[in-house]
Every structure is written in structure tokens, then in C-alpha cells.
Design a protein around this motif. Structure first.
Motif, mmCIF file in Angstrom:
data_model
loop_
_atom_site.group_PDB
_atom_site.id
_atom_site.type_symbol
_atom_site.label_atom_id
_atom_site.label_comp_id
_atom_site.label_asym_id
_atom_site.label_seq_id
_atom_site.Cartn_x
_atom_site.Cartn_y
_atom_site.Cartn_z
ATOM 1 N N UNK A 71 0.837 -1.201 0.000
ATOM 2 C CA UNK A 71 0.000 0.000 0.000
ATOM 3 C C UNK A 71 0.869 1.247 0.000
ATOM 4 N N UNK A 72 1.905 1.249 0.822
ATOM 5 C CA UNK A 72 2.800 2.405 0.877
ATOM 6 C C UNK A 72 3.473 2.648 -0.468
ATOM 7 N N UNK A 73 3.717 1.568 -1.221
ATOM 8 C CA UNK A 73 4.364 1.672 -2.533
ATOM 9 C C UNK A 73 3.360 1.858 -3.673
ATOM 10 N N UNK A 74 2.098 2.047 -3.339
ATOM 11 C CA UNK A 74 1.021 2.262 -4.332
ATOM 12 C C UNK A 74 0.754 1.047 -5.220
ATOM 13 N N UNK A 75 1.100 -0.143 -4.741
ATOM 14 C CA UNK A 75 0.799 -1.365 -5.492
ATOM 15 C C UNK A 75 -0.575 -1.917 -5.139
ATOM 16 N N UNK A 76 -1.071 -1.544 -3.984
ATOM 17 C CA UNK A 76 -2.304 -2.105 -3.442
ATOM 18 C C UNK A 76 -3.079 -0.969 -2.781
ATOM 19 N N UNK A 77 -4.405 -0.993 -2.842
ATOM 20 C CA UNK A 77 -5.167 0.111 -2.254
ATOM 21 C C UNK A 77 -5.188 0.125 -0.729
ATOM 22 N N UNK A 78 -5.007 -1.045 -0.114
ATOM 23 C CA UNK A 78 -5.115 -1.074 1.343
ATOM 24 C C UNK A 78 -4.522 -2.344 1.930
ATOM 25 N N UNK B 7 -9.870 -5.756 23.821
ATOM 26 C CA UNK B 7 -8.876 -6.129 24.824
ATOM 27 C C UNK B 7 -7.595 -5.369 24.561
ATOM 28 N N UNK B 8 -6.521 -6.111 24.439
ATOM 29 C CA UNK B 8 -5.235 -5.452 24.161
ATOM 30 C C UNK B 8 -4.831 -5.592 22.691
ATOM 31 N N UNK B 9 -5.801 -5.809 21.816
ATOM 32 C CA UNK B 9 -5.547 -5.942 20.383
ATOM 33 C C UNK B 9 -6.238 -4.817 19.621
ATOM 34 N N UNK B 10 -5.610 -4.408 18.549
ATOM 35 C CA UNK B 10 -6.182 -3.364 17.696
ATOM 36 C C UNK B 10 -6.035 -3.773 16.236
ATOM 37 N N UNK B 11 -7.035 -3.455 15.460
ATOM 38 C CA UNK B 11 -7.043 -3.733 14.028
ATOM 39 C C UNK B 11 -6.913 -2.389 13.311
ATOM 40 N N UNK B 12 -5.823 -2.233 12.569
ATOM 41 C CA UNK B 12 -5.523 -0.964 11.896
ATOM 42 C C UNK B 12 -5.616 -1.163 10.387
ATOM 43 N N UNK B 13 -6.311 -0.246 9.750
ATOM 44 C CA UNK B 13 -6.524 -0.256 8.310
ATOM 45 C C UNK B 13 -5.705 0.891 7.716
ATOM 46 N N UNK B 14 -4.852 0.567 6.764
ATOM 47 C CA UNK B 14 -4.006 1.546 6.090
ATOM 48 C C UNK B 14 -4.414 1.534 4.624
ATOM 49 N N UNK B 15 -4.807 2.709 4.113
ATOM 50 C CA UNK B 15 -5.380 2.717 2.764
ATOM 51 C C UNK B 15 -5.116 4.020 2.028
ATOM 52 N N UNK B 16 -5.323 3.928 0.734
ATOM 53 C CA UNK B 16 -5.238 5.082 -0.155
ATOM 54 C C UNK B 16 -6.671 5.436 -0.546
ATOM 55 N N UNK B 17 -7.214 6.522 0.003
ATOM 56 C CA UNK B 17 -8.620 6.866 -0.251
ATOM 57 C C UNK B 17 -8.986 6.966 -1.726
ATOM 58 N N UNK C 147 -12.799 -7.968 1.715
ATOM 59 C CA UNK C 147 -11.894 -8.089 0.573
ATOM 60 C C UNK C 147 -12.007 -6.924 -0.393
ATOM 61 N N UNK C 148 -13.205 -6.359 -0.520
ATOM 62 C CA UNK C 148 -13.387 -5.203 -1.402
ATOM 63 C C UNK C 148 -12.624 -3.987 -0.876
ATOM 64 N N UNK C 149 -12.457 -3.910 0.433
ATOM 65 C CA UNK C 149 -11.749 -2.795 1.060
ATOM 66 C C UNK C 149 -10.234 -2.997 1.012
ATOM 67 N N UNK C 150 -9.815 -4.194 0.607
ATOM 68 C CA UNK C 150 -8.389 -4.520 0.540
ATOM 69 C C UNK C 150 -7.893 -4.663 -0.898
#
Length: 164
Positions: free
Chosen positions: A13-20, A58-68, A116-119
Motif C-alpha cells: 500500500x505504501x508503494x502504491x501497489x495495493x489500495x489497502x 482487549x489489548x488488540x487493535x485492528x488498523x486499516x491503512x489505505x489510499x482513499x 476483501x473489497x476494502x483490501x
């Protein structure tokens, strides 16, 4: 801490190969995690990358990194609006869709099929995964591939190279 997760899980995603990309991390100190997300958000937003805390449990977090911009384009693909409507979404505006996704993740430990659509997974594969209950795929990699096998193999190699 967050930097390593971004490198290991979000390089495409950071390299612009994937949207998220999406990653699960330890959140022993929720305030520190939110501060780290805000810091990285400020650094990456000018480059077209956003970070969103999708779920804390709990002590877990789910983080989504994306290119809007890429997410907007992906949600406009043919058939996506109808699929999302069937899953309880009321349109394809990214912010509204992400709000629905967050609510769904908050009430269930399972991932909804439409994630999957968001990824950036091909809509045909997301639908086929749901219809086949995850069985009978042609290739299993970053997602379960049911069509476009050659294209998926190429993408998987590009993602692997980027992570390396």
C-alpha cells in the motif's frame, strides 16, 4: 512499534501497489497507540495514505491503512454497489462504507466477507469466496483466487518483492 507493522504489513500500500492493507497489533496502551496512529497519519496523509483504527478488543487493535483515492475507485467497480447493498451498506462512499465496516467489526469477531473489497481483492473473487464458502479456489495467496489466475500470480509476486 507501529512503524514495524507498517513496514511488514503495509509495504504494498505504501508503494502504491495495493489500495489497502490491514494488520492486527498489540494495544496494551490504547492512548499511546492512538497517538502513534495520529503521528503516522500526519506523516502519510500528504502522500495519499490514511490510517484508521477499525477495532479495539482487549489489548488488540485492528488498523486499516489505505489510499482513499484507490478505495473510491475500487468501490465504483461494476457490481460492487449491489454486493455492498446486499451486505447492508447504503452506497459506495468510502467514509460511510468504512463506518459500516467498523460497526460490523465491533459486534463480531469474524471478518465480513466484503472486507476483501476494502483490501483491493477482485470483486469476482470476493463474491466467489462467499458463494463457495472459501472452498474450491484456484490459488491461495494474499486472497483466495477464483478467476484471473495469471494476474493474481503476478500481483502476489509484486507484493512479495515489495515486502522483501
Amino acid at each position: 512499534m507501529l512503524e514495524q507493522y507498517l513496514i511488514n504489513h503495509c509495504a504494498p500500500t505504501l508503494a502504491s501497489l495495493k489500495p489497502a492493507n490491514l494488520f492486527n497489533c498489540t494495544a496494551e496502551n490504547p492512548t499511546a497507540l492512538q497517538m502513534a496512529i495520529a503521528r503516522w497519519q500526519a506523516l502519510l496523509a500528504p502522500k495519499g495514505v490514511e490510517l484508521l483504527l477499525l477495532r479495539e478488543s482487549g489489548n488488540r487493535a485492528l488498523v486499516y491503512v489505505y489510499r482513499p483515492d484507490r478505495l473510491t475507485r475500487d468501490l465504483q467497480q461494476p457490481g460492487v454497489a449491489a454486493f455492498l447493498a446486499h451486505c447492508g451498506y447504503t452506497g459506495t462512499a468510502p467514509a460511510a462504507c468504512l463506518d459500516v465496516l467498523r460497526r460490523k467489526l465491533a459486534v463480531s469477531s469474524d471478518f465480513p466477507h466484503e472486507i476483501g473489497l476494502f483490501l483491493g481483492y477482485p470483486p469476482r473473487d470476493v463474491l466467489a469466496f462467499q458463494q463457495n464458502q472459501g472452498r474450491c479456489c484456484k490459488l491461495c495467496g494474499y486472497w483466495k483466487v477464483y478467476s484471473g489466475l495469471c494476474r493474481a500470480r503476478l500481483l502476489f509476486r509484486r507484493y512479495d518483492s515489495c515486502r522483501d
